[in-house]
Design a protein around this motif. Structure first.
Motif, PDB file in Angstrom:
ATOM      1  N   LEU A  75      29.653  60.070  98.720  1.00  0.00           N
ATOM      2  CA  LEU A  75      29.836  59.228  97.529  1.00  0.00           C
ATOM      3  C   LEU A  75      29.022  57.932  97.592  1.00  0.00           C
ATOM      4  O   LEU A  75      28.918  57.230  96.579  1.00  0.00           O
ATOM      5  CB  LEU A  75      31.322  58.894  97.331  1.00  0.00           C
ATOM      6  CG  LEU A  75      32.187  60.058  96.836  1.00  0.00           C
ATOM      7  CD1 LEU A  75      33.666  59.689  96.895  1.00  0.00           C
ATOM      8  CD2 LEU A  75      31.788  60.453  95.413  1.00  0.00           C
ATOM      9  N   SER A  76      28.441  57.603  98.747  1.00  0.00           N
ATOM     10  CA  SER A  76      27.636  56.361  98.902  1.00  0.00           C
ATOM     11  C   SER A  76      28.289  55.179  98.182  1.00  0.00           C
ATOM     12  O   SER A  76      27.676  54.577  97.299  1.00  0.00           O
ATOM     13  CB  SER A  76      26.227  56.531  98.340  1.00  0.00           C
ATOM     14  OG  SER A  76      25.576  57.580  98.927  1.00  0.00           O
ATOM     15  N   ILE A  77      29.501  54.844  98.561  1.00  0.00           N
ATOM     16  CA  ILE A  77      30.256  53.803  97.851  1.00  0.00           C
ATOM     17  C   ILE A  77      29.750  52.413  98.252  1.00  0.00           C
ATOM     18  O   ILE A  77      29.695  52.083  99.439  1.00  0.00           O
ATOM     19  CB  ILE A  77      31.770  53.934  98.156  1.00  0.00           C
ATOM     20  CG1 ILE A  77      32.288  55.291  97.662  1.00  0.00           C
ATOM     21  CG2 ILE A  77      32.553  52.778  97.528  1.00  0.00           C
ATOM     22  CD1 ILE A  77      33.721  55.598  98.091  1.00  0.00           C
ATOM     23  N   GLY A  78      29.380  51.628  97.256  1.00  0.00           N
ATOM     24  CA  GLY A  78      28.907  50.254  97.502  1.00  0.00           C
ATOM     25  C   GLY A  78      30.039  49.253  97.310  1.00  0.00           C
ATOM     26  O   GLY A  78      31.057  49.551  96.677  1.00  0.00           O
ATOM     27  N   ARG A  79      29.818  48.053  97.856  1.00  0.00           N
ATOM     28  CA  ARG A  79      30.861  47.013  97.817  1.00  0.00           C
ATOM     29  C   ARG A  79      31.364  46.650  96.429  1.00  0.00           C
ATOM     30  O   ARG A  79      32.502  46.217  96.278  1.00  0.00           O
ATOM     31  CB  ARG A  79      30.320  45.725  98.450  1.00  0.00           C
ATOM     32  CG  ARG A  79      30.405  45.719  99.931  1.00  0.00           C
ATOM     33  CD  ARG A  79      29.787  44.436 100.504  1.00  0.00           C
ATOM     34  NE  ARG A  79      28.842  44.749 101.568  1.00  0.00           N
ATOM     35  CZ  ARG A  79      29.197  45.289 102.731  1.00  0.00           C
ATOM     36  NH1 ARG A  79      30.460  45.556 102.983  1.00  0.00           N
ATOM     37  NH2 ARG A  79      28.299  45.567 103.637  1.00  0.00           N
ATOM     38  N   ASP A 147      31.674  54.314  89.327  1.00  0.00           N
ATOM     39  CA  ASP A 147      30.475  54.468  90.151  1.00  0.00           C
ATOM     40  C   ASP A 147      30.599  55.679  91.061  1.00  0.00           C
ATOM     41  O   ASP A 147      29.600  56.243  91.507  1.00  0.00           O
ATOM     42  CB  ASP A 147      30.260  53.208  90.999  1.00  0.00           C
ATOM     43  CG  ASP A 147      30.140  51.980  90.115  1.00  0.00           C
ATOM     44  OD1 ASP A 147      29.177  51.924  89.333  1.00  0.00           O
ATOM     45  OD2 ASP A 147      31.038  51.110  90.168  1.00  0.00           O
ATOM     46  N   ALA A 148      31.858  56.039  91.362  1.00  0.00           N
ATOM     47  CA  ALA A 148      32.087  57.200  92.234  1.00  0.00           C
ATOM     48  C   ALA A 148      33.409  57.845  91.847  1.00  0.00           C
ATOM     49  O   ALA A 148      34.374  57.147  91.518  1.00  0.00           O
ATOM     50  CB  ALA A 148      32.120  56.765  93.692  1.00  0.00           C
ATOM     51  N   VAL A 149      33.435  59.176  91.856  1.00  0.00           N
ATOM     52  CA  VAL A 149      34.657  59.928  91.577  1.00  0.00           C
ATOM     53  C   VAL A 149      34.883  60.903  92.726  1.00  0.00           C
ATOM     54  O   VAL A 149      34.000  61.697  93.064  1.00  0.00           O
ATOM     55  CB  VAL A 149      34.561  60.716  90.240  1.00  0.00           C
ATOM     56  CG1 VAL A 149      35.786  61.592  90.046  1.00  0.00           C
ATOM     57  CG2 VAL A 149      34.395  59.765  89.058  1.00  0.00           C
ATOM     58  N   ARG A 171      28.210  58.928  91.369  1.00  0.00           N
ATOM     59  CA  ARG A 171      28.338  60.116  92.227  1.00  0.00           C
ATOM     60  C   ARG A 171      29.727  60.735  92.099  1.00  0.00           C
ATOM     61  O   ARG A 171      30.710  60.011  91.870  1.00  0.00           O
ATOM     62  CB  ARG A 171      28.106  59.770  93.704  1.00  0.00           C
ATOM     63  CG  ARG A 171      26.670  59.437  94.082  1.00  0.00           C
ATOM     64  CD  ARG A 171      26.256  58.018  93.785  1.00  0.00           C
ATOM     65  NE  ARG A 171      27.133  57.002  94.373  1.00  0.00           N
ATOM     66  CZ  ARG A 171      27.278  55.757  93.914  1.00  0.00           C
ATOM     67  NH1 ARG A 171      26.631  55.365  92.828  1.00  0.00           N
ATOM     68  NH2 ARG A 171      28.082  54.903  94.504  1.00  0.00           N
ATOM     69  N   LEU A 172      29.798  62.046  92.276  1.00  0.00           N
ATOM     70  CA  LEU A 172      31.088  62.744  92.225  1.00  0.00           C
ATOM     71  C   LEU A 172      31.142  63.770  93.355  1.00  0.00           C
ATOM     72  O   LEU A 172      30.140  64.425  93.640  1.00  0.00           O
ATOM     73  CB  LEU A 172      31.241  63.433  90.862  1.00  0.00           C
ATOM     74  CG  LEU A 172      32.480  64.310  90.637  1.00  0.00           C
ATOM     75  CD1 LEU A 172      32.918  64.215  89.175  1.00  0.00           C
ATOM     76  CD2 LEU A 172      32.237  65.769  90.996  1.00  0.00           C
ATOM     77  N   VAL A 173      32.299  63.880  93.993  1.00  0.00           N
ATOM     78  CA  VAL A 173      32.503  64.918  94.995  1.00  0.00           C
ATOM     79  C   VAL A 173      33.773  65.661  94.643  1.00  0.00           C
ATOM     80  O   VAL A 173      34.804  65.047  94.327  1.00  0.00           O
ATOM     81  CB  VAL A 173      32.588  64.327  96.422  1.00  0.00           C
ATOM     82  CG1 VAL A 173      33.046  65.380  97.416  1.00  0.00           C
ATOM     83  CG2 VAL A 173      31.248  63.769  96.861  1.00  0.00           C
ATOM     84  N   MET A 174      33.695  67.004  94.668  1.00  0.00           N
ATOM     85  CA  MET A 174      34.854  67.811  94.273  1.00  0.00           C
ATOM     86  C   MET A 174      34.762  69.223  94.832  1.00  0.00           C
ATOM     87  O   MET A 174      33.678  69.819  94.811  1.00  0.00           O
ATOM     88  CB  MET A 174      34.894  67.872  92.737  1.00  0.00           C
ATOM     89  CG  MET A 174      35.960  68.793  92.218  1.00  0.00           C
ATOM     90  SD  MET A 174      36.062  68.779  90.416  1.00  0.00           S
ATOM     91  CE  MET A 174      37.209  70.159  90.226  1.00  0.00           C
TER      92      MET A 174
END
Ligand code: SAH
Length: 222
Positions: A75-79, A147-149, A171-174
């Motif tokens: 997901l490359s989650i940013g701050r 920004d991310a799911v 981005r999404l991951v599922m």
């Protein structure tokens, strides 16, 4: 002095995550911070750092640590990111992502699980997580775009509502059902395209609801 849980957590990060290819240092340190033993039933605290999923009640599970790390890394989650977490369960994945993001909105369809997770996250001080109860298979439009799911229940495909609620570049991951079993899909929204790739073979509980499978007969909730 390191607690026994702290030391088990450090071993988990090294042996189950880093040694298997999780490289993102921010993800490794978030997984090293969240006390997984607080997210499993008290009589399973001993197994909290084992390399597998655990039952958390209502037929649901807390995912294997490696799979949480793999999904969160993708997901490359940013701050500054706003994250949607579908399938709160114990709240563990939401807690991990809260260490990486600005805010996490986490949706759970089973009211008792949502309430327990909200209480737990509050008690542990994860105050940038908002737990809501509803059908997350159609997302949570009130707070979109995200920004991310992160979805932690498997559906027949990626619901279009979830893609619609992603920001440009989101981005999404599922996990989705494929011809030979479930696969974890990772995708990124670029304008009207959703570019996806498969990252692993997995085993998740079903995503129930309008964007997933039909709930069992007799269910009168979402
Ligand atoms: N992320 C969780 C794992 C939960 S297992 C954790 O870290 O503990 C998957 C969860 O998805 C279950 O709690 C299940 O009730 C929930 N779920 C299934 N369908 C859902 C839906 N449509 N909306 C929200 N939650 C859903």
């Amino acid at each position: 002095m390191e607690t026994p849980e702290g030391s088990r957590r450090r071993v988990m990060v090294r042996r189950h995550l880093a040694a298997r290819g999780i490289r993102d240092q921010r993800v490794l340190s978030a997984m090293g911070l969240v006390p997984r033993e607080e997210f499993v039933p008290a009589d399973m605290a001993e197994s909290a750092y084992d390399d597998g999923p655990l039952l958390i009640g209502w037929g649901q599970t807390i995912s294997q640590p490696y799979i949480v790390a793999l999904a969160v890394e993708a997901l490359s989650i940013g701050r500054d990111d706003l994250v949607l977490d579908v399938g709160t369960g114990s709240g563990y994945a939401a807690a991990v992502m809260s260490q990486l993001a600005s805010r996490v909105v986490s949706v759970e369809r089973i009211p008792a699980l949502a309430a327990a997770a909200a209480r737990r996250l509050g008690r542990l001080g994860y105050d940038n997580v908002e737990v809501v109860c509803g059908d997350g298979s159609i997302g949570w439009p009130e707070s979109a775009p995200y920004d991310a799911v992160c979805v932690s229940a498997a559906g027949p495909g990626v619901p279009s509502q979830l893609i619609d609620q992603l920001s440009e570049g989101g981005r999404l991951v599922m996990p989705t059902e494929g011809p030979t079993g479930q696969v974890l899909i990772s995708g990124i929204r670029r304008r009207d395209e959703f570019e996806r790739r498969e990252i692993a073979a997995v085993r998740f509980v079903p995503l129930l609801g309008a964007g997933g499978y039909d709930p069992p007969a007799g269910w009168d909730g979402f």
